[in-house]
Design a protein around this motif. Structure first.
Motif, short mmCIF file in Angstrom:
data_model
loop_
_atom_site.label_atom_id
_atom_site.label_comp_id
_atom_site.label_asym_id
_atom_site.label_seq_id
_atom_site.Cartn_x
_atom_site.Cartn_y
_atom_site.Cartn_z
N LYS A 249 -4.82 -4.30 6.45
CA LYS A 249 -3.59 -5.08 6.27
C LYS A 249 -3.93 -6.54 5.93
N ASP B 20 5.68 -7.18 3.68
CA ASP B 20 5.63 -5.92 2.95
C ASP B 20 4.42 -5.92 2.02
N SER C 183 3.31 -2.88 0.68
CA SER C 183 3.24 -1.50 0.18
C SER C 183 2.77 -1.43 -1.28
N ASN C 184 2.98 -2.52 -2.04
CA ASN C 184 2.56 -2.49 -3.45
C ASN C 184 1.27 -3.26 -3.71
#
Lengths: 465, 107
Positions: free
Chosen positions: A351, B54, B56-57
């Motif tokens: 992440k 975010d 995710s891309n």
């Protein structure tokens, strides 16, 4: 003999070239300064002698110029501890590329400066060799982790120094000690022979009193090195020549960065911005990703790299046993192991790598419409000794405005822009796109010419005359 | 600059702290275990803010440089290669030109 006190390395080189003074005499001048003031500021872990410097080249851009070196650079035959007992007796048998390049141009080393152990921190509090004190107020921290490299220049115990910046370790102490410090683009200066902290972040760079001194030191240290595969093959500009031509820039101010600082610091930044406008620069408001995310991404990536870099110290080849690590090194290694371990890797490390891309993108988008970003270097000015304990995660909180540029790998510089209500120096960051060090130095030089850094350098020198 | 969450007491357990200590080959005192549990918990609570973003891309790119195919030439002569004497100079214990390492296997 002409006055030495307060001269930068370019001016001192002139004195040497004119034979107004010999390299040995110059070195002894700074030895005497250290004898007089080290008891108060404690900048050095190990001091170097005239004899140690005896074989230096007598020709070169830095021939005979004394420079203080952060104790994280391996210096052949000169003790190198990284401020940890794990390397207490370590005498390197090789020279780091950055220091080798200084030596090749004839530089003399005054000694190895104190720092947070392994460069973990922003106060010198984690050093195994005691605190360094801020020359502006001896009850306060100098900042860190290049603590001694900042204080030694601030008190004119050395005319210039080199440090390393992983998440602010050059910029932060430079701002707290009222001097200049430049973190180059990651890969601009070789990391070979520098005790590794976060390998994708570590950036060696110069610290000093004058823009021309930083330009010269960077010029000497920068460039491709076959011993560090991440060094950029891009040619090294002539920074000294580049800064002489006055250029006009479009400068970005990000609310996300300004809001984080004390009112005094905000005021100094806004006053500087007004002066820059009058000088012909264009100011534009920009929006960047909130630094609170950069802190988290930085923390995860940094700790992961720390845990793997410190794993090599197993007490067999050159270090003491691992039980001699201090508290901070243990804490960082454990968090790194956590972020990399099975079950947590995706949630944290992966992440953080993705967020790193977002941060890079946020800067790249912003640099489409502006040349450089201006921001406070630190959210507060120098804190009192002891306040370390009051902040969990002290280093990260102090470096919160430095870490975004570190994570993005782009260059950033801290310059003094005045004093706050407690008479402590305030630093402003100039952040630029990758490999644009010339632009940073150009703007710094303009501010120096126009405002004399608001008298901070002069006042600092006056304090220690 | 205050803590983001107050419920850090559950972020990391004593067992996990001990497991991490063994992973990095460090022994901790009981006091250290407790202190580290608390401090690591605070940090972990903070860094969880990344979940607000975010991604995710976004690809997780592991290197930041634009460099490609950078490698050492095999067998390239190196003026910086250590002599055996230099390589051993900082070792605590050597024998016949070798490092002496602690015993890791029992009989």
């Amino acid at each position: 003999m002409a006055e030495i006190y307060g001269k930068g390395i370019v001016a001192l080189k002139q004195m040497l070239d004119n034979k107004e003074i010999s390299p040995t005499e110059l070195f002894q001048y700074f030895e005497k300064r250290a004898d007089e003031h080290e008891g108060k500021i404690h900048s050095y872990i190990t001091r170097a002698s005239v004899d140690y410097n005896a074989d230096r080249p007598t020709e070169g851009k830095l021939a005979g110029i004394p420079i203080a070196v952060k104790d994280i650079f391996c210096t052949k035959d000169l003790r190198t501890t990284a401020a940890s007992k794990v390397l207490d007796e370590f005498i390197p048998k090789y020279e780091s590329t950055a220091t080798a390049r200084l030596i090749a141009e004839g530089a003399w080393f005054t000694g190895k400066t104190n720092m947070d152990a392994w460069a973990h921190g922003a106060s010198s509090e984690t050093s195994a060799y005691g605190l360094t004190y801020n020359p502006w107020d001896l009850d306060r921290y100098p900042g860190g982790s290049s603590s001694g490299s900042a204080s030694v220049v601030s008190a004119y115990v050395a005319p210039a120094s080199i440090g390393t910046d992983t998440g602010g370790s050059i910029r932060h102490p430079a701002s707290w000690c009222g001097i200049l410090g430049l973190k180059p683009t990651h890969g601009r200066v070789s990391r070979y022979g520098v005790a590794a902290m976060g390998s994708s972040l570590d950036s060696p760079g110069p610290m000093g009193l004058y823009t021309e001194d930083l330009a010269l030191l960077l010029e000497v240290m920068a460039g491709k090195d076959e011993y560090d595969a991440t060094t950029s093959p891009s040619p090294v500009p002539n920074y000294t020549a580049d800064m002489q031509t006055k250029r006009t820039f479009t400068l970005g101010i990000a609310k996300e960065y300004i809001d984080d600082a004390t009112p005094d610091i905000q005021k100094r930044i806004m006053e500087t911005v007004e002066i820059l406008k009058k000088m012909g620069h264009t100011i534009k408001e920009v929006s960047l990703l909130d630094p609170k995310y950069a802190i988290s991404a930085y923390t995860i990536i940094n700790r992961a790299e720390v845990s793997s870099n410190l794993a090599r110290l197993h007490g067999v080849r050159y270090s003491n046993p691992r039980n001699m690590f201090g508290e901070e090194a243990k804490r960082r290694s454990m968090l790194g192991a956590y972020a990399l371990s099975h079950g947590y890797y995706d949630e944290y490390y992966k992440k953080a790598q993705k967020v790193r891309q977002l941060i890079k993108q946020s800067f790249a988008d912003t640099f489409q419409s502006i040349d450089l970003i201006l921001a406070p270097t630190a959210p507060v000015t120098a804190l009192e000794v002891g306040s370390f304990e009051k902040y969990p995660f002290f280093g990260e909180m102090m470096d919160r405005l430095n870490e975004p540029a570190s994570v993005a790998g782009i260059p950033a510089m801290s310059v003094p822009i005045g004093l706050d209500g407690d008479n402590l120096p305030v630093g402003m960051q100039i952040i630029g796109p990758a490999l644009h060090e010339s632009d940073l130095l150009n703007l710094s030089y303009q501010l120096e010419q126009e405002t004399d850094f608001f008298g901070v350098i002069k006042q600092g020198l006056e304090n220690w005359k | 600059m205050k803590k983001q969450a107050d419920n850090h007491m559950n972020s990391i357990t004593t067992e996990e702290v001990l497991r991490l200590a063994s992973m990095i080959r460090i022994e901790l005192s009981d006091d250290e275990v407790e202190k580290l549990r608390e401090q690591l918990g605070e940090t972990i609570d903070y860094i969880r803010n990344l979940s607000e973003l975010d991604t995710s891309n976004v690809e997780a790119e592991m290197t930041k440089t634009e460099l490609k195919n950078i490698s050492f030439r095999d067998g390239a002569p190196s003026p910086r290669t250590f002599s055996q004497e230099d390589a051993l100079a900082n070792a605590h214990k050597t024998k016949d030109g070798f490092f002496v390492v602690p015993k890791i296997l029992d009989k």
